[in-house]
Design an enzyme around this catalytic site. Structure first.
Site, PDB file in Angstrom:
ATOM      1  N   GLY A 165      14.080 -17.819  38.170  1.00  0.00           N
ATOM      2  CA  GLY A 165      13.740 -17.023  39.351  1.00  0.00           C
ATOM      3  C   GLY A 165      14.365 -17.580  40.621  1.00  0.00           C
ATOM      4  O   GLY A 165      14.377 -18.798  40.827  1.00  0.00           O
ATOM      5  N   MET A 211       6.370 -22.209  32.449  1.00  0.00           N
ATOM      6  CA  MET A 211       5.208 -23.060  32.173  1.00  0.00           C
ATOM      7  C   MET A 211       4.024 -22.175  31.772  1.00  0.00           C
ATOM      8  O   MET A 211       2.880 -22.626  31.778  1.00  0.00           O
ATOM      9  CB  MET A 211       4.868 -23.914  33.390  1.00  0.00           C
ATOM     10  CG  MET A 211       6.003 -24.893  33.733  1.00  0.00           C
ATOM     11  SD  MET A 211       5.471 -26.340  34.638  1.00  0.00           S
ATOM     12  CE  MET A 211       4.787 -25.607  36.094  1.00  0.00           C
ATOM     13  N   GLY A 212       4.306 -20.904  31.427  1.00  0.00           N
ATOM     14  CA  GLY A 212       3.242 -20.014  30.974  1.00  0.00           C
ATOM     15  C   GLY A 212       2.442 -19.428  32.117  1.00  0.00           C
ATOM     16  O   GLY A 212       2.885 -19.433  33.264  1.00  0.00           O
ATOM     17  N   SER A 237       2.308 -18.108  39.583  1.00  0.00           N
ATOM     18  CA  SER A 237       1.109 -18.461  38.811  1.00  0.00           C
ATOM     19  C   SER A 237       0.071 -19.087  39.733  1.00  0.00           C
ATOM     20  O   SER A 237      -1.134 -18.971  39.506  1.00  0.00           O
ATOM     21  CB  SER A 237       1.460 -19.451  37.707  1.00  0.00           C
ATOM     22  OG  SER A 237       2.425 -18.883  36.871  1.00  0.00           O
ATOM     23  N   HIS A 291       7.751 -13.283  35.737  1.00  0.00           N
ATOM     24  CA  HIS A 291       8.320 -13.877  34.522  1.00  0.00           C
ATOM     25  C   HIS A 291       8.857 -12.781  33.597  1.00  0.00           C
ATOM     26  O   HIS A 291       9.931 -12.922  33.013  1.00  0.00           O
ATOM     27  CB  HIS A 291       7.240 -14.646  33.742  1.00  0.00           C
ATOM     28  CG  HIS A 291       6.725 -15.878  34.416  1.00  0.00           C
ATOM     29  ND1 HIS A 291       5.445 -15.984  34.881  1.00  0.00           N
ATOM     30  CD2 HIS A 291       7.324 -17.062  34.680  1.00  0.00           C
ATOM     31  CE1 HIS A 291       5.262 -17.189  35.396  1.00  0.00           C
ATOM     32  NE2 HIS A 291       6.387 -17.863  35.300  1.00  0.00           N
ATOM     33  N   LYS A 294      12.992 -17.278  43.309  1.00  0.00           N
ATOM     34  CA  LYS A 294      11.859 -17.714  44.132  1.00  0.00           C
ATOM     35  C   LYS A 294      11.855 -19.239  44.257  1.00  0.00           C
ATOM     36  O   LYS A 294      11.576 -19.775  45.320  1.00  0.00           O
ATOM     37  CB  LYS A 294      10.541 -17.240  43.528  1.00  0.00           C
ATOM     38  CG  LYS A 294       9.385 -17.626  44.391  1.00  0.00           C
ATOM     39  CD  LYS A 294       8.079 -17.330  43.725  1.00  0.00           C
ATOM     40  CE  LYS A 294       7.075 -18.350  44.128  1.00  0.00           C
ATOM     41  NZ  LYS A 294       6.958 -19.482  43.236  1.00  0.00           N
TER      42      LYS A 294
END
Ligand code: PAF
Length: 288
Positions: A151, A34-35, A190, A41, A153
């Site tokens: 990921g 999602m940037g 993020s 990332h 995570k």
């Protein structure tokens, strides 16, 4: 010289380019994001580049996976910094579509795996995993990668994606990649950007707590007491806990019967941030 990835915004142009790459015999890799990219990332992209010849990183803030009171509008959109960060990582293409490109007719078809989407984070974020599964299905249909890297995570998300790919017989290999951590142990995310300096310090308690419970699990000593102690410490430090649980790592059920791997999962709010983390533990097998 490291080349900057090309930005493509339409499904038609991306498909055309990837068809040409496939015709040249190239294997395609995909890293959906999602940037607002961080080192975690970039590590996924490096892994995808090791496994394939042409890596597409999608950057799309997916409205379908945000609840009505969540941070969809506030979610940081940083396309030009993201493209800069991807330079030299092995990413060839950034796919940055509009919402209309991904949902041309709105939401009609939904993908849901209720056994996974209603527990843990799904219980606290109703509809979230339906949104994730649906958009990942679309992205994999658009890119048609040989390999897609996600990921570890987001452990529950990875289980949802693995289950969808297996159930729908999707021709893609899903690779889970290790969580990248700050020196304090805090998992990169993020949403760490929402933390103040002192909250960032406090946030490291999450990983410390997971490590402590993992070690109790490994030695099978005082597991319940360890969970209670970590819970109390996190609450005392200002976290609002959504859950802190030990589950079977293979299917996220609560059953530990025959489990050879467990996963300790935590989700907690600290200030404006909702943080998640997990640790997988290989359990000692009792002698037959
Ligand atoms: O993990 C994420 O960033 C998102 O959930 C994903 C997989 C890109 C789907 O929007």
């Amino acid at each position: 010289m490291s080349t900057k990835p090309q930005i493509i915004t339409t499904v038609a142009e991306l498909r055309d380019q990837l068809d040409q790459a496939r015709a040249r015999g190239q294997r395609i890799g995909c890293v959906p994001t999602m940037g607002n990219l961080h080192q975690g990332h970039l590590d996924l992209v490096t892994r995808a580049a090791e496994l394939t010849d042409r890596v597409v990183v999608s950057i799309f803030v997916n409205p379908m996976q945000f609840g009505p009171n969540e941070d969809y509008d506030a979610y940081p959109r940083t396309l030009s910094a993201d493209t800069e960060a991807l330079t030299g990582t092995g990413c060839s293409v950034v796919f940055a579509p509009t919402v209309r490109e991904v949902y041309p007719k709105g939401v009609n078809t939904e993908i849901d795996i209720p056994s996974l989407s209603t527990i843990l984070c799904g219980q606290h974020r109703p509809g979230h995993f339906k949104g994730v599964a649906t958009v990942v299905n679309k992205l994999l249909n658009i890119v048609r990668p040989d390999v897609a890297v996600f990921g570890n995570k987001d452990y529950q998300q990875l289980q949802v994606i693995n289950t969808m790919v297996a159930d729908l017989l999707m021709p893609v290999e899903i690779v889970g990649h290790d969580t990248t951590r700050e020196p304090s142990g805090l998992a990169m995310s993020s949403r760490n950007a929402y933390l103040s300096e002192s909250e960032r310090h406090t946030a490291a308690l999450l990983y410390q707590g997971l490590t402590e419970i993992a070690s109790a699990l490994r030695t099978d000593t005082g597991v319940a007491a360890s969970v209670r102690a970590v819970e109390a410490r996190l609450k005392g430090a200002g976290f609002a806990l959504d859950y802190l649980e030990i589950r079977n790592a293979d299917d996220l059920t609560q059953s530990s019967l025959n489990a050879t791997r467990a996963v300790v999962l935590v989700a907690a709010r600290l200030g404006r941030a909702r943080l998640i983390d997990n640790l997988v533990v290989t359990l000692k097998k009792s002698p037959d």
